[in-house]
Each structure stands twice: as structure tokens, then as C-alpha cells.
Write a protein that holds these residues in place. Structure first.
Motif, PDB file in Angstrom:
ATOM      1  N   MET A 110    -106.133  52.249  68.445  1.00  0.00           N
ATOM      2  CA  MET A 110    -105.097  52.025  67.422  1.00  0.00           C
ATOM      3  C   MET A 110    -105.816  51.847  66.098  1.00  0.00           C
TER       4      MET A 110
ATOM      5  N   PHE B 264     -98.144  47.036  65.728  1.00  0.00           N
ATOM      6  CA  PHE B 264     -98.058  46.613  67.128  1.00  0.00           C
ATOM      7  C   PHE B 264     -98.052  45.089  67.244  1.00  0.00           C
TER       8      PHE B 264
ATOM      9  N   GLU C 123    -103.349  50.413  60.774  1.00  0.00           N
ATOM     10  CA  GLU C 123    -101.911  50.491  60.539  1.00  0.00           C
ATOM     11  C   GLU C 123    -101.128  50.291  61.834  1.00  0.00           C
ATOM     12  N   SER C 124    -101.561  51.034  62.896  1.00  0.00           N
ATOM     13  CA  SER C 124    -100.888  50.912  64.194  1.00  0.00           C
ATOM     14  C   SER C 124    -101.049  49.503  64.735  1.00  0.00           C
ATOM     15  N   SER C 125    -102.271  48.953  64.602  1.00  0.00           N
ATOM     16  CA  SER C 125    -102.538  47.606  65.134  1.00  0.00           C
ATOM     17  C   SER C 125    -101.613  46.580  64.509  1.00  0.00           C
TER      18      SER C 125
ATOM     19  N   ARG D 285    -101.411  56.702  67.156  1.00  0.00           N
ATOM     20  CA  ARG D 285    -100.911  56.889  65.802  1.00  0.00           C
ATOM     21  C   ARG D 285     -99.726  55.983  65.509  1.00  0.00           C
ATOM     22  N   ARG D 286     -99.553  55.760  64.238  1.00  0.00           N
ATOM     23  CA  ARG D 286     -98.435  54.940  63.794  1.00  0.00           C
ATOM     24  C   ARG D 286     -97.105  55.505  64.316  1.00  0.00           C
ATOM     25  N   GLU D 287     -97.007  56.829  64.387  1.00  0.00           N
ATOM     26  CA  GLU D 287     -95.739  57.423  64.851  1.00  0.00           C
ATOM     27  C   GLU D 287     -95.424  57.011  66.297  1.00  0.00           C
ATOM     28  N   SER D 288     -96.482  56.926  67.141  1.00  0.00           N
ATOM     29  CA  SER D 288     -96.248  56.509  68.535  1.00  0.00           C
ATOM     30  C   SER D 288     -95.806  55.053  68.601  1.00  0.00           C
ATOM     31  N   ILE D 289     -96.462  54.215  67.807  1.00  0.00           N
ATOM     32  CA  ILE D 289     -96.109  52.790  67.795  1.00  0.00           C
ATOM     33  C   ILE D 289     -94.684  52.606  67.237  1.00  0.00           C
ATOM     34  N   ASP D 290     -94.363  53.348  66.187  1.00  0.00           N
ATOM     35  CA  ASP D 290     -93.006  53.254  65.617  1.00  0.00           C
ATOM     36  C   ASP D 290     -91.949  53.671  66.628  1.00  0.00           C
TER      37      ASP D 290
END
Ligand SMILES: [Zn+2]
Length: 374
Positions: A158, A166, A161-163, A127-132
């Protein structure tokens, strides 16, 4: 400790050379099927880069740095994996206790029984939250390590958004950070991500290597180790589960079907198919197909090359059956076995395509009967 990783000599050679010459890439992409050592290798590589022991012993597995890595608890190890929504705070804390428990259970499983797939209660992705959160960590200075290690497992999960988030990190990451992406599906990653990493391919592990692991580390009997290693398609993880699970029951069932076909007990077979106790699932049928195929392969080999037989505990029975084949069948046994294997591969593909499983079983039985009676 790299010696604990079996069947990946080529990979270990590449990484050892990078360590020896201090030429470590900033981003690696470990790819290959599930259960061939990608995560362990990534973790050990991160450990080796930070180990406090003499270079020839790295990673030692016992220094304070190594121990923190092994507990997945090093402040400079960032481990990202697909999860359900965690609702992280700015500091990366998981606020809700249910999510916290699931997260902890995942980590515990990863350390204690990594061959078991931990199931989150809801859909998982990176998720985006993990990447953030990872990005916030990367913006802080390193706590105590030489290299900060960032492992992203199942990187293909991913989302867009996450990709994209990242990718920016990958472009800007510092020399003292090593990012290791792990994936089973290279083609599902953004090409722009792939092109910025050094790809390293993990081969499926050879059956004899898997068999040794099962016997030495999991106390499997040589018989079950041998069959599990042949069914697992090169995945150590899958082989461990097969050796530990009730799949021996499926093997028994496969053997019974084989015996019924050999003894021309068609009615008994039909009766067994109709038995209410037999609740077939697609996974079970696929496994049955593989087990029956192994018995057929062994029937072909048992006279000429008994040492190659997989089902060693059934060798005598198989030899009897081999000798009892009518002359025409015995002569063509190799061709028949090959045709059977091909037909079974085709049948297994159909199982994934949602066909009636009873029909698949019937087809299996009829093909099997041909081997004994043409
Ligand atoms: Zn160490």
C-alpha cells in the motif's frame, strides 16, 4: 479443511480458539515469509466464520457459502491484492477489457496454481482505487454472510495514500467485518496499522513437512521432494516450483561441479564455465550454491548418519568419495563442511551485490576443492 494447512499448528490453534469462543478480532495481521499458508489460512478462516455446516466441521468446503469462498466469488469476500492500474468504476467494475483479462487471469491462477507468481504487465501496488472500492463496499450492508471478510494481500505494497485511507477504515470498521492483512514485510507497514491488528506469525515450514506435501499432493519423487524441501528455506510455494521446474537441471549441474572438484578436474571445470550454452543468472548461481552446499553437507554425514543424507539418490557415490578422502581431510570433514557452508552463505550475499558471476563460480570451485585436497 484446516487440516489441509500443514506446518502451522500454532496458528491454527489460535484461530480455532477464537472460533470456539466466538472471540474473533476485527483485524488480523498474518506475517511470515512467502509461501507458508497465509492466504489459504485467511480464506479458510473466513469460510469457517460463514460456513453453514455444524461447528465441528467448519469450514466444510462443500456448503454454498464455502464454495463461493473457494471460488473467490462470495459477495461478502473483499479480496484486495497488488495489481496494475484497474480503472475501476464506482461499482467496482473494471472498464477496459485488457485490464479485465489480467484481473481474471490473476484470480484463475490464484485458485488453480497459487504457487505460481502471476505477473501483471505493469508495476503492481495496492492502489488508492482498490482501497476506495473496498471502503464503498464496507459502507454497504452485508449481502448474506455472518461476517464480511476482507483479505489484503501483500499489505506492505500500500502506498502512503492507500495506507492512510485504509487506516481510517480500520478505525471505523464494524464488528461484523473481519479484516485480515497478509505481509512478508511487517516493518514496511505503518506502525499505526500494525498496532490495530492482532499479529499472527507464520513460521517457515519444516523440510519433512514440505517433502510430504510434494510427494502426496504433487507426485514428486522422494528424491526431488527431499532436495526441494531443503533448498526452499521453509517456503512451500518455492519448494513446489523447485520440484516442478527445471531446477533438477541445476542440481545436475551442481553435482557435476561436485564431481569435477572431487576428481580434481580443474580444466574441465574451466571449460564448462566458458561454454556458451551456460548462461548464468544470479538466481541460478544462488541455487547452484545451495545445491553444492547440500552435497557437501551429505558428504560429511554419509558415513556416520546415512539416514540424514538429503541427496539420497547419490548416497553411494557420496559414500565412495567420503571413504576416498585423505586421512587429514576425513578427520576434519565436519569442520570443513561447516566452513564451506559459511563461505557459501557469504558468496550468496555477494551475488546479490552484483559481482561477476564467473568469479563467484570460480570461488565456489576453489572452496569445494579444499574439501577434497586441503
Ligand atoms: Zn461450509
Amino acid at each position: 479443511m484446516f487440516r489441509n494447512i500443514k506446518g502451522q499448528a500454532g496458528v491454527l490453534q489460535i484461530l480455532a480458539t477464537a472460533l470456539d469462543h466466538d472471540r474473533v478480532a476485527q483485524a488480523y495481521l498474518f506475517h511470515g515469509i512467502d509461501g507458508v499458508g497465509k492466504f489459504t489460512t485467511a480464506l479458510y478462516f473466513g469460510m469457517a466464520l460463514n460456513c453453514l455446516a455444524k461447528s465441528e466441521f467448519r469450514p466444510c468446503g462443500v456448503c454454498t457459502s464455502c464454495r463461493k469462498f473457494l471460488a473467490l466469488d462470495h459477495p461478502d469476500l473483499i479480496y484486495i491484492f497488488p495489481s496494475s492500474k484497474l480503472e475501476l468504476s464506482e461499482e467496482g467494475e473494471i472498464k477496459k477489457s485488457e485490464q479485465r483479462q489480467e484481473y481474471d487471469a490473476f484470480i484463475r491462477n490464484k485458485i488453480e496454481t497459487p504457487w505460481v507468481d502471476y505477473l501483471f504487465s505493469s508495476k503492481v501496488m495496492i492502489r488508492r482505487e482498490s482501497i476506495d472500492w473496498m471502503i464503498r463496499r464496507l459502507n454497504l450492508s452485508i449481502y448474506e454472510a455472518n461476517y464480511r471478510i476482507c483479505i489484503i494481500e501483500n499489505a506492505e505494497l500500500m502506498n502512503q495514500e492507500s495506507s492512510n485511507a485504509f487506516l481510517r477504515t480500520l478505525e471505523e470498521s464494524s464488528v461484523s467485518t473481519v479484516i485480515i492483512l497478509l505481509t512478508e514485510r511487517l516493518s514496511q507497514l505503518l506502525p499505526t496499522i500494525v498496532s490495530r491488528c492482532q499479529p499472527i506469525y507464520f513460521h517457515p515450514v519444516a523440510p519433512p513437512v514440505i517433502s510430504d506435501i510434494l510427494v502426496q499432493k504433487f507426485n514428486a519423487s522422494p528424491e526431488s521432494a527431499r532436495t526441494a524441501s531443503h533448498i526452499a528455506n521453509g517456503s512451500v510455494k518455492r519448494a513446489i516450483r523447485l520440484a516442478q521446474s527445471d531446477s533438477s537441471q541445476l542440481r545436475d549441474l551442481a553435482f557435476q561441479i561436485f564431481q569435477m572438484a572431487a576428481g580434481d578436474k580443474e580444466l574441465a571445470f574451466f571449460a564448462s564455465l566458458r561454454s556458451p550454452a551456460l548462461k548464468l543468472t544470479a538466481e541460478m548461481v544462488i541455487e547452484l550454491i545451495k545445491y553444492v552446499s547440500l552435497f557437501v553437507g551429505d558428504l560429511n554425514l554419509v558415513q556416520a548418519a546415512p539416514e540424514q543424507v538429503v541427496n539420497i539418490d547419490k548416497r553411494e557415490y557420496l559414500l565412495e568419495q567420503r571413504k576416498a578422502l585423505p586421512a587429514a581431510q576425513a578427520e576434519n570433514c565436519a569442520d570443513q563442511a561447516l566452513n564451506f557452508t559459511l563461505a557459501m552463505e557469504d558468496l550468496a550475499r555477494k551475488v546479490y551485490g552484483n559481482v561477476n558471476l564467473q568469479l563467484v563460480m570460480l570461488n565456489l570451485y576453489l572452496q569445494l576443492s579444499k574439501i577434497f585436497r586441503g
